[in-house]
Structures are given as C-alpha cells and as structure tokens.
Motif scaffolding. Structure first.
Motif, short mmCIF file in Angstrom:
data_model
loop_
_atom_site.label_atom_id
_atom_site.label_comp_id
_atom_site.label_asym_id
_atom_site.label_seq_id
_atom_site.Cartn_x
_atom_site.Cartn_y
_atom_site.Cartn_z
N SER A 1 0.84 -1.21 0.00
CA SER A 1 0.00 0.00 0.00
C SER A 1 0.87 1.25 0.00
O SER A 1 0.58 2.22 -0.71
CB SER A 1 -0.92 0.01 1.23
OG SER A 1 -1.85 -1.04 1.15
N LEU A 2 1.92 1.23 0.80
CA LEU A 2 2.84 2.36 0.84
C LEU A 2 3.47 2.58 -0.53
O LEU A 2 3.53 3.71 -1.03
CB LEU A 2 3.94 2.12 1.89
CG LEU A 2 5.08 3.15 1.92
CD1 LEU A 2 4.56 4.53 2.32
CD2 LEU A 2 6.17 2.68 2.89
N GLU B 1 -0.80 13.04 1.75
CA GLU B 1 -0.26 13.17 3.12
C GLU B 1 -1.14 12.41 4.11
O GLU B 1 -0.63 11.70 4.99
CB GLU B 1 -0.17 14.64 3.50
CG GLU B 1 0.45 14.88 4.86
CD GLU B 1 0.60 16.36 5.19
OE1 GLU B 1 1.34 16.66 6.13
OE2 GLU B 1 -0.04 17.20 4.52
N LYS B 2 -2.45 12.54 3.97
CA LYS B 2 -3.38 11.84 4.87
C LYS B 2 -3.20 10.32 4.74
O LYS B 2 -3.18 9.61 5.74
CB LYS B 2 -4.82 12.25 4.54
CG LYS B 2 -5.85 11.62 5.43
CD LYS B 2 -7.26 12.07 5.03
CE LYS B 2 -8.29 11.34 5.86
NZ LYS B 2 -9.64 11.59 5.40
N LEU C 1 1.19 5.11 8.33
CA LEU C 1 2.13 5.21 9.45
C LEU C 1 1.46 4.80 10.76
O LEU C 1 2.03 4.03 11.55
CB LEU C 1 2.69 6.63 9.55
CG LEU C 1 3.65 6.89 10.71
CD1 LEU C 1 4.89 6.01 10.61
CD2 LEU C 1 4.05 8.37 10.73
N GLU C 2 0.27 5.30 11.00
CA GLU C 2 -0.47 4.95 12.22
C GLU C 2 -0.70 3.45 12.30
O GLU C 2 -0.56 2.85 13.38
CB GLU C 2 -1.81 5.69 12.26
CG GLU C 2 -1.69 7.18 12.50
CD GLU C 2 -3.00 7.93 12.26
OE1 GLU C 2 -4.07 7.27 12.13
OE2 GLU C 2 -2.94 9.18 12.20
N VAL D 1 8.10 -1.32 8.38
CA VAL D 1 7.10 -0.56 7.63
C VAL D 1 7.08 0.88 8.16
O VAL D 1 6.98 1.83 7.38
CB VAL D 1 5.69 -1.19 7.73
CG1 VAL D 1 4.69 -0.37 6.93
CG2 VAL D 1 5.71 -2.64 7.25
N GLU D 2 7.21 1.03 9.46
CA GLU D 2 7.26 2.39 10.03
C GLU D 2 8.46 3.16 9.50
O GLU D 2 8.34 4.33 9.12
CB GLU D 2 7.29 2.34 11.56
CG GLU D 2 7.32 3.73 12.17
CD GLU D 2 7.36 3.74 13.68
OE1 GLU D 2 7.47 4.87 14.24
OE2 GLU D 2 7.29 2.68 14.33
N LEU D 3 9.62 2.51 9.47
CA LEU D 3 10.82 3.17 8.95
C LEU D 3 10.63 3.59 7.49
O LEU D 3 10.93 4.73 7.13
CB LEU D 3 12.03 2.25 9.09
CG LEU D 3 12.52 1.99 10.51
CD1 LEU D 3 13.51 0.82 10.52
CD2 LEU D 3 13.15 3.23 11.12
N ASP D 4 10.16 2.67 6.67
CA ASP D 4 9.95 2.98 5.26
C ASP D 4 8.93 4.10 5.08
O ASP D 4 9.11 5.00 4.26
CB ASP D 4 9.50 1.74 4.49
CG ASP D 4 10.62 0.73 4.29
OD1 ASP D 4 11.79 1.12 4.40
OD2 ASP D 4 10.31 -0.44 4.02
#
Length: 189
Positions: A18-19, A39-40, A46-47, A57-60
């Motif tokens: 998805s990212l 951005e949203k 991220l959340e 995934v958070e880092l990427d």
C-alpha cells in the motif's frame, strides 16, 4: 501482490505494498495528485504500522513521508522532524533484517548536510558506510555517503579527512570497475 499478502495473512507485506502504491502514484502523477490526500494516506499507513508494531514498515513510511515533505511540499521543518524520529528508530534494527538501513542514514545525513549540521551529517554518513554493501540496491547510498563524507570534510576545511574518504571511495569503485564513479571521484580528489 497485495491480494497475495492478504491471502497469506502477511499484514506487513500488504502495508508495504500500500505504501509503495501511494508513493508511486504521488510521484508519477506529481502535478495532478491532491497533496493533502496523499499526506493523509501516508499518515494513515504510518499509524497502522505503529499500531501493529511493524518497525520496518514504520521506517519505510517515515522515510517516504520525509521525502514527500522535502521534495514535494518543501516543508523542511516537517521533513526534519521525520528524519529526527528516523535517526532514533533506525537504531532498533540491524542491517541484516533491514537492508535499507544505509539508505535511511544517507537520507538523514543529506538533510543534515543541507542545513549545515555537519557533525550529525558526518555521523550519519559514517554509519551508512560502516559495512560494505551486500546488495546492489545499497551501492547508491554507500557511494554517495562516502562522497558526501569527503565533501562535508572539505566544507569544514579538514582536507586530510576529505582526502581520506575520497581515496577510500576511489579504492572501492576501482575494485567494482565502476568507470563512471572513478571519473566522478577523480574530480573530487
């Protein structure tokens, strides 16, 4: 890929896909995309990564968001906030489990260099070159980090240190038989 990831219950992979999809869409349709919606969507991803404790995934996602703020929105303050968070989080993973670690260090180092935080830039670039690249996709960040180390030392008028890193880079690109980088780095030297 996302359908497959969902079918085999790999939430981390599905989130990564998805990212990637939003990242590609925001880059490919640069002028026509709604910046606020992009951005949203990044922040929602991220959340989710944070909630599910998917550190890679958070880092990427944070890296993509920082790049989005930097390149697309020219909001350097928000980009730097993400890079500061990344500089703390990146220490939680090792390069074997997260091969993009060099890339994160390079991006943070570049942002620090841009805003003349040379001490932190040097630290980040050194971390990016702490080990030889194992994968071809790491070569860009490795070479550029070494070159930027030399450049940073040049700016600080520490020419012996600058020469050291340029010579180290030259040895590396010669062993790789990389004629383009041999030429680039000859200019640096």
């Amino acid at each position: 890929f996302k359908t497959y990831a969902e079918r085999v219950n790999n939430d981390s992979l599905a989130l990564h896909i998805s990212l990637y999809k939003v990242f590609v869409f925001s880059r490919r349709f640069y002028k026509s995309t709604d910046k606020d919606q992009v951005e949203k969507t990044f922040n929602t991803l991220l959340e989710t990564a944070i909630k599910k404790k998917f550190i890679t995934v958070e880092l990427d996602t944070r890296d993509v968001i920082a790049n989005f703020y930097w390149d697309r929105l020219k909001n350097y303050e928000l980009a730097l906030q993400e890079y500061n968070t990344l500089s703390r989080l990146i220490e939680r993973v090792d390069e074997n489990s997260y091969p993009d670690k060099k890339k994160i260090y390079f991006h943070i180092g570049y942002a620090c260099f841009y805003f003349k935080d040379y001490v932190k830039a040097i630290d980040m670039f050194k971390k990016a070159i702490a080990s030889q690249p194992e994968y071809s996709f790491q070569l860009y960040d490795y070479r550029h980090s070494m070159e930027n180390l030399g450049t940073t030392y040049q700016v600080l008028n520490r020419l012996d240190s600058a020469d050291y890193y340029f010579q180290l880079l030259q040895q590396y690109v010669i062993t790789q038989n990389d004629s383009v980088w041999i030429g680039i780095n000859n200019g640096n030297i």
